[in-house]
Design a protein around this motif. Sequence first.
Motif, short mmCIF file in Angstrom:
data_model
loop_
_atom_site.label_atom_id
_atom_site.label_comp_id
_atom_site.label_asym_id
_atom_site.label_seq_id
_atom_site.Cartn_x
_atom_site.Cartn_y
_atom_site.Cartn_z
N THR A 140 33.38 -29.74 3.76
CA THR A 140 34.30 -28.71 3.24
C THR A 140 34.77 -27.79 4.37
O THR A 140 35.91 -27.37 4.39
CB THR A 140 33.61 -27.91 2.12
OG1 THR A 140 33.02 -28.83 1.21
CG2 THR A 140 34.60 -27.03 1.37
N ASP A 141 33.86 -27.50 5.32
CA ASP A 141 34.24 -26.68 6.48
C ASP A 141 35.35 -27.37 7.26
O ASP A 141 36.30 -26.74 7.70
CB ASP A 141 33.04 -26.50 7.44
CG ASP A 141 31.86 -25.81 6.77
OD1 ASP A 141 32.10 -25.01 5.85
OD2 ASP A 141 30.72 -26.07 7.19
N VAL A 142 35.19 -28.69 7.43
CA VAL A 142 36.17 -29.47 8.20
C VAL A 142 37.52 -29.47 7.50
O VAL A 142 38.55 -29.19 8.10
CB VAL A 142 35.67 -30.92 8.39
CG1 VAL A 142 36.69 -31.73 9.19
CG2 VAL A 142 34.31 -30.94 9.07
N ASP A 143 37.49 -29.73 6.18
CA ASP A 143 38.73 -29.75 5.38
C ASP A 143 39.50 -28.45 5.54
O ASP A 143 40.70 -28.44 5.79
CB ASP A 143 38.42 -29.89 3.89
CG ASP A 143 37.93 -31.28 3.53
OD1 ASP A 143 38.06 -32.18 4.38
OD2 ASP A 143 37.42 -31.44 2.41
N GLU A 144 38.79 -27.33 5.36
CA GLU A 144 39.47 -26.03 5.36
C GLU A 144 39.96 -25.67 6.75
O GLU A 144 40.98 -25.01 6.90
CB GLU A 144 38.53 -24.94 4.82
CG GLU A 144 38.17 -25.20 3.37
CD GLU A 144 37.64 -23.98 2.64
OE1 GLU A 144 37.13 -23.05 3.30
OE2 GLU A 144 37.76 -23.95 1.40
#
Lengths: 320, 320
Positions: A140-144
Motif C-alpha cells: 500500500t505504501d508503494v501504491d500511494e
Amino acid sequence: MIPEITAQNLNSDQFINEKVTEIKDTVESGIAINALSGGVDSSTVTMIGHRALGSRLKTVFIENGIMRTGESEQVVGLFQKLGVTVEVVDAKKEFFAALKGVSDPEEKREAITQTFYKNVFGRIVKESGAKFLLQGTILTDVDETVAGIKRQHNVFEQLGIDPQEAFGYRILEPLIQLRKDGVRKVGKALGLPAEVFERIPFPGPALAARVIAEVTPERIQTVRQATGIVERLLKGTGAFQYMAILHEDRVTGMREGKREFGQQIEVRCWDSVDARTATPTGLSFELLTKLANEIIAEVPGIVSVTYNIAPKPPSTIEAV
Amino acid sequence: MIPEITAQNLNSDQFINEKVTEIKDTVESGIAINALSGGVDSSTVTMIGHRALGSRLKTVFIENGIMRTGESEQVVGLFQKLGVTVEVVDAKKEFFAALKGVSDPEEKREAITQTFYKNVFGRIVKESGAKFLLQGTILTDVDETVAGIKRQHNVFEQLGIDPQEAFGYRILEPLIQLRKDGVRKVGKALGLPAEVFERIPFPGPALAARVIAEVTPERIQTVRQATGIVERLLKGTGAFQYMAILHEDRVTGMREGKREFGQQIEVRCWDSVDARTATPTGLSFELLTKLANEIIAEVPGIVSVTYNIAPKPPSTIEAV
C-alpha cells in the motif's frame, strides 16, 4: 510491478521460511540493522530478521519526540519478553529542530525522513558497521507513493532513489508483497502477542502527521493527550484505525463566561480492510459525546471537537 | 440591566401593542428605516415597525455578497405578499473590498459592521432623511457582547457607544427584552409565515461567519454551496440551528488516484432552546454520511467533511 500476495493466498509459515532464507543468503555473515517503531510492520520485520540473523540483527528504537505516551518503554519491554534486545536512541532535539517552522505536509515528511535517515539512523548504521537495513515497507505504501498521493518515508527504491548511493546501505523489504491484513497474519504466525499484530496502523511521521501546520513540542503534547483519550475510548470498537488530529485553525469558544479563541481536535475512526478505501465508523452518538467531553476536559486549549464523516477517497486516512 | 421577558411570561399581543405604541410615540411624524436580513429577528422588527408606521418605515435589504443562495429574492418576495415593500441595495463590492486580507474573526466583524453602518446603511439613512433606525437586537446578543465572547454588530448602546454621535441616528430595539424563543412567538402573532418565524438563526456577518480566515468571493461561494446542502438535508430534523463552516486548514485527499491538498467543511447542528447553551444534535450516521457525500460530490475543492461533537460551552454556536 511487485507481485502481490493477498492475505487469502498467503501461507504464513512458508512465507516466513522463504524470507528468513532470503535474508540469510543476502546478509551472509554480515550485520544488519533495523529501526523498530512498534507498529505491526516494523515489529514483524524485527521478528523475521531476528529469526534469520539472531544477534547479528541490531534493532534500534529512535525516540523522535513525536511518539505516543509511553511508547518506547512499551515497545522495549514487549520485545525483551520475546528475547529481542532493543536499543533506545534519544533524538528528540534533532527532530524538533528539523521541524521548526515547517508547515507543508510534504516538507514535514521530508524533514522527518532526512533527520531519520541522514542525521540519526544513518549515523547509527555507520557506527554499527551494518551494510543491510531491514524495512517494513508494504504494498500500500508503494501504491500511494507511485500515485503521488503521499511520499512514504521508506520506499526509496520505488522512487528510483538508490539508497546505497544516497545513504551507504542496502534496504531489504521482506513485507513488500503484502498488505496490512497479510502482515497481521505473518505477525501472528511469528508469535507476536495480540497487542502488536492487532495494533492499529500508525504513520511513519508519527504524531507529526496528526498536527496540521507547524510541529512544536507543545502542539505534539496537545495531540498526544488527545490521542491517548481517542485510543482508550475507541480500542473496543474493532475499527481499523482511529486518531486525533490537531487543527491549525482557531475557533471561537468560551470558558468561565469569557471568550477563548481556542483549538480544535478532529477525531477520525475508520472501517477498512486494507487502507486502500475506508469509510468512517458509525460510532454511537453516546460514544462521540464521551470522546468530545473527555478531550475538552483533559486537553488544555481545546474548545471544539469534530468527527470525520467523509470516506476515502476523496479523503485519505491521515489528514497530513 | 435589561429586564428579561421569558417566552413563558410573554403575552405576544400585549407585547406587540406596547411596542407599536412606543415606536409611534418616539418617531412621531418622522421617518424610520430598518435593514431586513430575512432572519426571524429583523423580520419581526419589520412587521412591528410597519404596523406602527406604515409606509413611514423604509425597509432595505442590503445585498452584501455574503448571503445564502437566492436570499434577497426570497425575502423580498415574501414581504411583498405581506404588503411590505423592501428595497434591495447592491453593496457586494464594498463588503468584499473591506474583507480583503482580513483573517481575525473580530476584525472581520468590525469590517462588516463598519461597511454596513458607515459606508452603506449610513449613506442610505442619510439620503432617506430618517432619524430612527429599528434593529432586531435580542437579549442573548447583549449577554454575549457584555461577556466579551462576541461583538455583535447591533449593540452599540450596550457597549457605551452613542450611535447618534457616531452615525447620526437613533437606534430603537423593540425585541431587546426577548430571547430567540420569545421572538418566534411574537413573529407568529404578527402573522409571519412559518418559513420565517421558524427559520433557524443566521448570524449578522452572514456567511463571513462561516469562513475561517480570509473571506473572498470564491470562499463564500464554496461555503454557500455547502450551506445549501446542509440546510436542505437538515431542515427536517427540527434542530435549533445547523450550518456549514469552511476551514482554512488544508487536508490531504485523493481524486482520480492523484493527491489533492484539499479543503474541509465542518457541519454543525445544534439542539438548543435559547442559544445560551447548546448540544450537538444526535443525527443518524446515515444522514451524516449523506451530508458528507453530497458536499464532496457537489462542492468543488472539498475532500473532507467533519461533524461537530462538542457542546456549548466551551464551544460557541458559530466558529468565527
